[in-house]
Design an enzyme around this catalytic site. Structure first.
Site, PDB file in Angstrom:
ATOM      1  CG  ASP A 159      -1.776  -1.358   1.230  1.00  0.00           C
ATOM      2  OD1 ASP A 159      -2.476  -1.655   0.352  1.00  0.00           O
ATOM      3  OD2 ASP A 159      -1.656  -2.012   2.321  1.00  0.00           O
ATOM      4  CG  HIS A 187      -3.417  -5.241   3.367  1.00  0.00           C
ATOM      5  ND1 HIS A 187      -3.023  -4.316   2.553  1.00  0.00           N
ATOM      6  CD2 HIS A 187      -3.502  -6.292   2.585  1.00  0.00           C
ATOM      7  CE1 HIS A 187      -2.934  -4.591   1.096  1.00  0.00           C
ATOM      8  NE2 HIS A 187      -3.211  -6.256   1.396  1.00  0.00           N
TER       9      HIS A 187
END
Length: 332
Positions: A159, A187
């Site tokens: 990410d 996440h």
């Protein structure tokens, strides 16, 4: 030459591992002078495929690779390892509820936690890639009580890399000039990609990313949504999940953990929360960290505005819910 380092990769016959194993074996993660012994774990039905992966690793003729041990036995896989990439997990299938996914993975990561506890080195560094990564890492740690909780982490580096790339593209600058982008929390789609502390290095002149971009709406809407939904966008385009970029992120995460972060720069890792920035304790929460001597430390004192506060609270709430669901499944 140093003594060979034993590294386990689970889900070793899968797509992410196919890219990751080459990166590890050629020295990208532990350095160009560190010999390695790879322990490759997968389920019995994948042993034939794994044998092909072993052949390919041999055919790469990689100087650092001393041995490769393919196995479906957690005892063999986790014995004396110093680093663990837990890639293998039950993937989410169509129609599957989050609780179903948690139920399947709790069992996997309980077994792996117990094996780490009994057979791995006590200073082993464990990176959980398989989703839901944060809660899987928490469960794994719970069943490895002799290993410090700080040695378990979840991957939010993918990410971070995605966020860094989006800012670089927006400003039309090389991606390597962008640093200190933060991923907070889980996440999942509640993660908070935060550019408010990010900087751009323009030939030694450091500029804040928010000033260079000059568009708060883009940062809070387009940027946020693009990073949060990038995995789904890759699946829609490729008809398969992110594998090459996930492997690169896992490599980046473990390299920084072993070799340290550069001065003035921090990276995002899902680590056990002690309550920094007012987030819940005892969940695996992604924070900005600096790393020295293989020990991470949460970067403290960053200003958090009202928008950021609401985002941290939302992702923290989800992690608490996941933790409670997982614990209920274990105790059932």
């Amino acid at each position: 030459m140093a003594e060979p380092l034993r590294v386990v990769v689970t889900g070793a016959a899968g797509q992410i591992a196919y890219s990751l194993l080459y990166m590890i074996a050629k020295g990208d993660v532990f350095g160009p002078d560190q010999p390695l012994i790879l322990h490759l774990l997968d389920i019995p039905v994948m042993m034939g495929v794994l044998e092909g992966v072993v052949m390919e690793l041999a055919d790469c003729a990689l100087p650092l690779l001393r041995d490769v041990i393919p196995t479906d036995d957690p005892v063999v896989a986790f014995t004396d390892v110093s680093s663990a990439f837990l890639v293998g997990a039950m993937p989410r299938k169509q129609g599957m509820e989050r609780k179903d996914l948690l139920a399947a993975n709790v069992k996997i990561f309980k077994v792996q936690g117990e094996a780490l506890d009994k057979y791995a080195k006590k200073d082993v560094k464990v990176l959980v890639v398989g989703n839901p990564a944060n809660t899987n890492a928490l469960i794994c740690s719970k069943y490895a009580p002799s290993i410090p909780k700080e040695n378990f982490s979840a991957m939010t580096r993918l990410d971070q890399n995605r966020a860094q790339a989006q800012i670089a593209a927006k400003l039309n600058v090389p991606v390597g000039t962008v640093s200190n982008v933060i991923i907070w929390g889980n996440h999942s789609s509640t993660q908070y990609p935060d550019a408010s502390h990010a900087v751009i290095d323009k030939n030694g002149n450091i500029e804040k990313a928010v000033d260079a971009i000059g568009n708060e709406q883009w940062l809070r809407e387009t940027f946020l949504a693009t990073v949060q939904k990038r995995g789904a966008a890759v699946i829609a385009a490729r008809k398969m999940s992110s594998a090459m970029s996930a492997a690169k992120a896992a490599s980046d995460h473990m390299r920084d953990w072993f070799l340290g972060t550069k001065s003035g720069k921090f990276v995002s890792m899902g680590v056990i929360s002690a309550g920094a920035y007012g987030v819940p304790k005892d969940v695996i929460f992604s924070f900005p960290v600096i790393i020295e001597n293989r020990k991470w430390k949460v970067v403290e004192g960053l200003p958090i505005d009202d928008f950021s506060r609401s985002m941290l609270d939302a992702t923290g709430k989800e992690l608490c819910e996941e933790r409670e669901e997982a614990l209920q499944i274990i105790q059932a």
